[in-house]
Design a protein around this motif. Structure first.
Motif, short mmCIF file in Angstrom:
data_model
loop_
_atom_site.label_atom_id
_atom_site.label_comp_id
_atom_site.label_asym_id
_atom_site.label_seq_id
_atom_site.Cartn_x
_atom_site.Cartn_y
_atom_site.Cartn_z
N TYR A 1 0.84 -1.20 0.00
CA TYR A 1 0.00 0.00 0.00
C TYR A 1 0.88 1.26 0.00
N LEU A 2 1.92 1.27 0.83
CA LEU A 2 2.80 2.43 0.89
C LEU A 2 3.64 2.58 -0.38
N MET A 3 3.87 1.47 -1.06
CA MET A 3 4.66 1.52 -2.29
C MET A 3 3.94 2.24 -3.43
N ARG A 4 2.66 2.53 -3.24
CA ARG A 4 1.89 3.27 -4.25
C ARG A 4 2.13 4.78 -4.18
N ALA A 5 2.77 5.25 -3.09
CA ALA A 5 2.95 6.69 -2.88
C ALA A 5 3.78 7.31 -4.00
N HIS A 6 3.36 8.48 -4.46
CA HIS A 6 4.04 9.14 -5.58
C HIS A 6 5.50 9.43 -5.27
N ALA A 7 5.77 9.93 -4.06
CA ALA A 7 7.15 10.29 -3.70
C ALA A 7 8.06 9.07 -3.72
N TYR A 8 7.53 7.95 -3.22
CA TYR A 8 8.32 6.71 -3.21
C TYR A 8 8.57 6.23 -4.64
N LYS A 9 7.51 6.21 -5.44
CA LYS A 9 7.64 5.73 -6.82
C LYS A 9 8.58 6.61 -7.63
N LYS B 1 17.09 6.30 -6.59
CA LYS B 1 17.61 6.92 -5.38
C LYS B 1 17.60 5.92 -4.24
N GLU B 2 18.54 6.12 -3.30
CA GLU B 2 18.51 5.31 -2.08
C GLU B 2 17.42 5.88 -1.19
N ILE B 3 16.44 5.07 -0.85
CA ILE B 3 15.24 5.56 -0.16
C ILE B 3 15.31 5.23 1.32
N ASN B 4 15.24 6.26 2.17
CA ASN B 4 15.24 5.99 3.61
C ASN B 4 13.84 5.63 4.09
N VAL B 5 13.77 5.04 5.24
CA VAL B 5 12.49 4.57 5.79
C VAL B 5 11.56 5.75 6.03
N GLY B 6 12.14 6.91 6.40
CA GLY B 6 11.32 8.10 6.63
C GLY B 6 10.55 8.51 5.39
N LEU B 7 11.21 8.50 4.24
CA LEU B 7 10.54 8.84 2.99
C LEU B 7 9.45 7.82 2.67
N PHE B 8 9.76 6.55 2.89
CA PHE B 8 8.79 5.48 2.61
C PHE B 8 7.55 5.64 3.50
N ASP B 9 7.78 6.02 4.76
CA ASP B 9 6.70 6.11 5.74
C ASP B 9 6.03 7.49 5.78
N TYR B 10 6.52 8.38 4.97
CA TYR B 10 6.07 9.77 4.92
C TYR B 10 4.53 9.91 4.88
#
Length: 336
Positions: free
Chosen positions: A114-122, A129-138
């Motif tokens: 569900y969180l992987m659908r977020a525009h910022a993550y995608k 980019k190397e994605i931190n957990v904070g960005l994923f959980d934003y």
């Protein structure tokens, strides 16, 4: 339906508006006309909670001095453009630590896909980019900010609907599991918000290096305007204002007869681009200078600015603690 009625619930009580501003970088006139001005315009109609999103900023800003200055800058920016602390609760996100507590609870009912659908993550993933957990959980931290203060509306641009959708989905899921707890916030698409062009014609953005700073010095204003590209038409030739980048920026500052007169100058000919740039410099200076001077004055009295943030933080904290007490009871950790 009038704006006043839209801003009240069925009991005649003002609806709650929540929005956050990340303390990352210098604000520009695109930020102002795209969102900031609307918050000022709405402060008489809604019970507004405007927070400085310092926890959100930590996904990219990991420098103590930079983050501290960013927080101060946002507070000064909003007070300088007319945000009234008697009407609006202005506070630091980190003064409401309950949002982090609520985010953990939301984490535990939310799936990774569900969180992987977020525009910022995608977007970050597409750019490798190397994605931190904070960005994923934003999105869930943002949902906590919105739901914690019982938001009725969240002002956004056309491209930000997903933020509110995540908050609504999360509220719905929590309510289904634990019982009715959170309101269902609505997005509020800011009226008349267009993409503000930068000095090169692309969207005005710090990353595009094409901004006109909101609190620019006279020299910065002149430098920014003089580099705006124009076509090769001479002074006497008619010009299409709809094709002019100068006019696109100018019409943010003018309306009514003043705007019509400027438009006619383009259409009728007799005005060269040198004169058009000089007029834009003059009107930008008249627009920016009073706000810049007010900001400079506020910066001389930081104790007052900090008192405003502390007062807003206490109010937001008390609201959050009341909501979290209910949440803790619902999930089963409040046993005493």
């Amino acid at each position: 339906m009038s704006n006043l009625k839209q801003s009240e619930n069925s009991h005649g009580v003002r609806k709650i508006l929540v929005s956050g501003v990340k303390p990352t970088g210098r604000v520009h006139i695109g930020n102002y006309f795209g969102a900031m001005k609307q918050f000022i315009d709405l402060q008489d109609k809604y019970e507004s909670y405007i927070f400085i999103a310092d926890y959100h900023a930590m996904t990219t800003v990991q420098n103590r001095a930079e983050l501290m200055q960013g927080i101060i800058d946002v507070a000064l920016d909003y007070l300088a453009i007319g945000l009234d602390p008697k009407k609006v609760t202005l506070f630091k996100q980190s003064d409401v630590p309950q949002v982090a507590e609520l985010t953990w609870m939301f984490n535990c009912i939310t799936t990774v896909p569900y969180l992987m659908r977020a525009h910022a993550y995608k977007d970050a993933e597409a750019k490798n980019k190397e994605i931190n957990v904070g960005l994923f959980d934003y999105p869930l931290l943002m949902a906590s900010d919105i739901l914690m203060q019982n938001a009725d509306i969240v002002p956004i641009g056309q491209d930000q609907k997903q933020h509110v959708e995540y908050a609504r989905d999360t509220a719905q899921k929590f309510n289904r599991i634990y019982g009715e707890t959170f309101k269902m916030p609505e997005h509020y698409i800011l009226p008349k918000v267009e993409t503000i062009p930068g000095t090169d014609g692309k969207k005005m953005s710090k990353s595009n290096e094409n901004i006109i700073p909101l609190f620019a010095t006279d020299e910065e204003i002149k430098k920014a305007v003089m580099k705006i590209p124009t076509d090769s038409k001479g002074v006497d030739e008619a010009k299409n204002p709809d094709e002019s980048l100068l006019f696109a920026i100018h019409k943010l500052l003018l309306d009514g007869e003043a705007l019509k007169n400027l438009e006619n100058k383009y259409i009728e000919g007799g005005m060269g681009y040198k004169e058009a740039k000089e007029l834009l410099i003059k009107d930008l200076t008249n627009f920016i200078k009073p706000m810049r001077e007010k900001r400079e004055m506020l910066a001389q009295d930081m104790d007052t600015v900090f008192d405003i943030l502390k007062t807003g933080g206490k109010r937001a904290f008390m609201n959050a603690e009341k909501k979290m007490k209910e949440v803790r009871e619902k999930v089963g950790v409040e046993i005493y």
